[in-house]
Design an enzyme around this catalytic site. Structure first.
Site, PDB file in Angstrom:
ATOM      1  N   ARG A 119     -51.246  -7.436 -94.214  1.00  0.00           N
ATOM      2  CA  ARG A 119     -52.037  -8.100 -95.258  1.00  0.00           C
ATOM      3  C   ARG A 119     -52.454  -7.161 -96.385  1.00  0.00           C
ATOM      4  O   ARG A 119     -52.833  -7.636 -97.461  1.00  0.00           O
ATOM      5  CB  ARG A 119     -53.265  -8.791 -94.638  1.00  0.00           C
ATOM      6  N   GLN A 123     -59.856  -9.678 -79.719  1.00  0.00           N
ATOM      7  CA  GLN A 123     -58.762 -10.183 -78.873  1.00  0.00           C
ATOM      8  C   GLN A 123     -58.564  -9.278 -77.673  1.00  0.00           C
ATOM      9  O   GLN A 123     -58.392  -9.757 -76.550  1.00  0.00           O
ATOM     10  CB  GLN A 123     -57.476 -10.279 -79.694  1.00  0.00           C
ATOM     11  N   ASP A 126     -60.728 -11.683 -91.006  1.00  0.00           N
ATOM     12  CA  ASP A 126     -59.790 -12.720 -91.459  1.00  0.00           C
ATOM     13  C   ASP A 126     -60.055 -13.172 -92.895  1.00  0.00           C
ATOM     14  O   ASP A 126     -59.248 -13.885 -93.487  1.00  0.00           O
ATOM     15  CB  ASP A 126     -59.846 -13.929 -90.516  1.00  0.00           C
ATOM     16  N   ARG A 161     -45.979  -7.803 -83.445  1.00  0.00           N
ATOM     17  CA  ARG A 161     -47.365  -7.300 -83.434  1.00  0.00           C
ATOM     18  C   ARG A 161     -47.638  -6.463 -82.177  1.00  0.00           C
ATOM     19  O   ARG A 161     -47.048  -6.701 -81.127  1.00  0.00           O
ATOM     20  CB  ARG A 161     -48.341  -8.477 -83.575  1.00  0.00           C
ATOM     21  N   ARG A 164     -60.285 -20.366 -76.855  1.00  0.00           N
ATOM     22  CA  ARG A 164     -61.000 -19.967 -75.637  1.00  0.00           C
ATOM     23  C   ARG A 164     -61.374 -21.182 -74.800  1.00  0.00           C
ATOM     24  O   ARG A 164     -61.253 -21.175 -73.567  1.00  0.00           O
ATOM     25  CB  ARG A 164     -62.260 -19.165 -76.026  1.00  0.00           C
ATOM     26  N   GLY A 168     -51.767 -14.588 -82.328  1.00  0.00           N
ATOM     27  CA  GLY A 168     -52.198 -13.364 -81.653  1.00  0.00           C
ATOM     28  C   GLY A 168     -53.294 -13.661 -80.642  1.00  0.00           C
ATOM     29  O   GLY A 168     -53.316 -13.109 -79.540  1.00  0.00           O
ATOM     30  N   SER A 216     -61.434  -4.838 -81.697  1.00  0.00           N
ATOM     31  CA  SER A 216     -60.631  -6.059 -81.592  1.00  0.00           C
ATOM     32  C   SER A 216     -61.221  -7.014 -80.565  1.00  0.00           C
ATOM     33  O   SER A 216     -61.285  -6.709 -79.377  1.00  0.00           O
ATOM     34  CB  SER A 216     -59.194  -5.715 -81.183  1.00  0.00           C
TER      35      SER A 216
HETATM   36  C1  S3P Z   1     -59.692 -13.273 -83.146  1.00  0.00           C
HETATM   37  C2  S3P Z   1     -59.969 -11.956 -83.408  1.00  0.00           C
HETATM   38  C3  S3P Z   1     -59.476 -11.238 -84.599  1.00  0.00           C
HETATM   39  C4  S3P Z   1     -59.011 -12.195 -85.680  1.00  0.00           C
HETATM   40  C5  S3P Z   1     -58.176 -13.306 -85.136  1.00  0.00           C
HETATM   41  C6  S3P Z   1     -58.938 -14.105 -84.093  1.00  0.00           C
HETATM   42  C7  S3P Z   1     -60.174 -13.869 -81.896  1.00  0.00           C
HETATM   43  O1  S3P Z   1     -58.380 -10.422 -84.197  1.00  0.00           O
HETATM   44  O2  S3P Z   1     -58.294 -11.492 -86.663  1.00  0.00           O
HETATM   45  O3  S3P Z   1     -57.776 -14.191 -86.171  1.00  0.00           O
HETATM   46  O4  S3P Z   1     -60.124 -15.095 -81.751  1.00  0.00           O
HETATM   47  O5  S3P Z   1     -60.621 -13.106 -81.023  1.00  0.00           O
HETATM   48  P1  S3P Z   1     -58.662  -8.937 -83.623  1.00  0.00           P
HETATM   49  O6  S3P Z   1     -59.743  -9.071 -82.669  1.00  0.00           O
HETATM   50  O7  S3P Z   1     -57.416  -8.445 -82.967  1.00  0.00           O
HETATM   51  O8  S3P Z   1     -59.017  -8.134 -84.836  1.00  0.00           O
END
Ligand code: S3P
Length: 447
Positions: A361, A178, A330, A131, A36, A103, A176
């Site tokens: 996983r 992300q 994680d 993904r 970020r 991701g 999520s």
């Molecule tokens: C992350 C959010 C998680 C995590 C990833 C990092 C992030 O994924 O598994 O390693 O930096 O926002 P999700 O939000 O898709 O679960």
């Protein structure tokens, strides 16, 4: 990946049983915060200095992508990352941006680039290109970005023609961070106020960083509102960032030490964001002896940090599920290892998201635990682990190209009756450069 780890003859590692580990370590910087901060520094005006940036393949990939978009960066003599920002003007990159295995990199950058009038393609390795990306394409398209998922099944490569966004109200269907963060980044460039509602609390690093940057964000329970700046975007100013150690990396040593009566490890300067520390709650429930010493910081230094000391004991099984899952998502592979080492049964449930991480996983951990003689039942949304049995080295296991599977198996190997060879360990570089050196520093033996 074809590159070998320096000093290792091949992409395998053989870990010897040792049980006891001891020592003090500082784990590398937080991966989520590093991604970020790299992106936001790159669109700021001026020169940002980032202390503790995670020098891993994933985060360096994001920095490289930001360079292809016009920012520049280098390492200072004291190993800080220095980013020269673009003052909000990104260039159209010459080719596709390769986000490797990340991701976070691909989803957050898709959100950010949706705000810019550039035409960009984002791609990655085989795992990343398998993904799910519809989860970001949906809301970003609703905001007005033109996004095409050119992979076979709603997957990357992702083509984005951004710009001219409008605010939306969006209920995120999966927990999520992300997805939430991709929308939050796009929201900065929208006309109007975007409201995002999560189904459960997820890591809030983006919210914290927006507050630090004094961006107009309001958080009310599970809802977040962001006032957009329109196509011109926000005027961000470069600053100094301090990134704490990644609790997801610390977790490998926490479990390695917690499960052996003779072990004791101290991890210094670890990020203690309340939405990242559910692993500590679970370990305490399992009987682990953990002491957290928060470090007082001067204001403006960002998220809470502290030292974590764990000394070993006999763990007992537990149930892991519900709203704590996103806050330890994680750490589940290494918590499955804790379950294998504990007395009694451990159940992991409500963790369907694990099926779409760097590997599936649930399947990969179940397969590897079974190879090590652990009684394990695979469930659709998790697994049931019969703990306490003798750990028998299955000789060789595969990482399935997944860094957290590789490191989890390295920890389990410490408790095994014979050495374990782990194939394809290069992927560890994506999140934890120096992992093997740290294992050796704590007393482990690895070839
Ligand atoms: C992350 C959010 C998680 C995590 C990833 C990092 C992030 O994924 O598994 O390693 O930096 O926002 P999700 O939000 O898709 O679960």
């Amino acid at each position: 990946m074809t590159k070998m780890i320096a000093g290792y003859a091949s992409d395998t590692a053989t870990v010897h049983p040792c049980g006891k580990i001891a020592g003090t370590l500082e784990v590398p910087g937080d991966k989520s915060i590093s991604h970020r901060v790299a992106m936001l520094s790159a669109i700021s005006s001026g020169i940002s200095r980032i202390h503790g940036f995670l020098n891993s393949a994933d985060c360096l990939g994001t920095l490289k992508a930001m360079e292809a978009l016009g920012a520049t960066s280098h390492r200072s003599r004291d190993r800080d990352v220095i980013v020269h920002g673009t003052a909000g003007k990104l260039l159209e990159p010459a080719g596709a941006l390769d986000m490797g295995n990340s991701g976070t990199g691909i989803r957050l950058l898709s959100g950010l680039l949706s705000g810019f009038g550039v035409n960009v393609t984002l791609t990655g390795d085989e795992s990343l290109c398998s993904r799910p990306m519809r989860r970001i394409e949906g809301p970003l398209s609703q905001m007005g970005a033109r996004i095409q998922l050119t992979g076979e099944k709603g997957t990357a490569p992702i083509q984005i023609q951004g710009g001219q966004l409008k605010a939306i109200e969006y209920d995120v269907p999966v927990a999520s961070a992300q997805v939430k963060s991709a929308i939050m980044l796009a929201a900065l460039f929208a006309e109007g106020t975007t409201r995002i509602t999560e189904p459960a609390p997820t890591r809030d690093h983006t919210e914290q960083i927006f507050s630090t940057l004094e961006l107009p964000i309001r958080v009310d329970g599970l809802s977040i509102e962001i006032d957009g700046f329109g196509a011109a975007g926000p005027k961000l100013h470069a600053r100094e960032w301090h990134i704490p150690g990644d609790i997801s990396s610390a977790a490998f040593w926490l479990i390695a030490a917690a499960a052996n009566r003779r072990s004791s490890v101290t991890l210094k300067n670890v990020g203690l964001n309340p939405r990242r520390i559910a692993v500590l709650d679970v370990l305490q429930r399992m009987g682990a002896r953990i002491k957290v010493s928060p470090i007082k910081q001067s204001s403006g230094r960002g998220e809470p940090v502290g030292d974590i000391r764990v000394s070993g004991t006999k763990l007992t099984g537990t149930v892991i599920g519900g709203e704590e899952i996103p806050n330890l998502i994680d750490e589940i592979p290494i918590l499955a290892v804790a379950g294998a080492l504990a007395d009694g049964e451990t159940v992991i449930k409500d963790a369907r998201e694990l099926r779409v991480k760097e590997s599936d996983r649930i399947a990969t951990m179940c397969a590897n635990l079974a190879t090590m003689g652990v009684e394990v039942d695979e469930m659709e949304d998790g697994m049931r682990i019969g703990g306490g049995a003798r750990i028998r080295s299955g000789g060789t296991v595969d990482s399935f190209g997944d860094h957290r599977i590789a490191m989890s198996m390295a920890v389990l190997a410490l408790f095994s009756d014979a050495p374990l060879t782990i194939r394809r360990v290069q992927c560890i570089e994506t999140s934890y450069p120096g992992f093997w050196n740290h294992l050796k520093r704590l007393g482990g033996h690895v070839e």
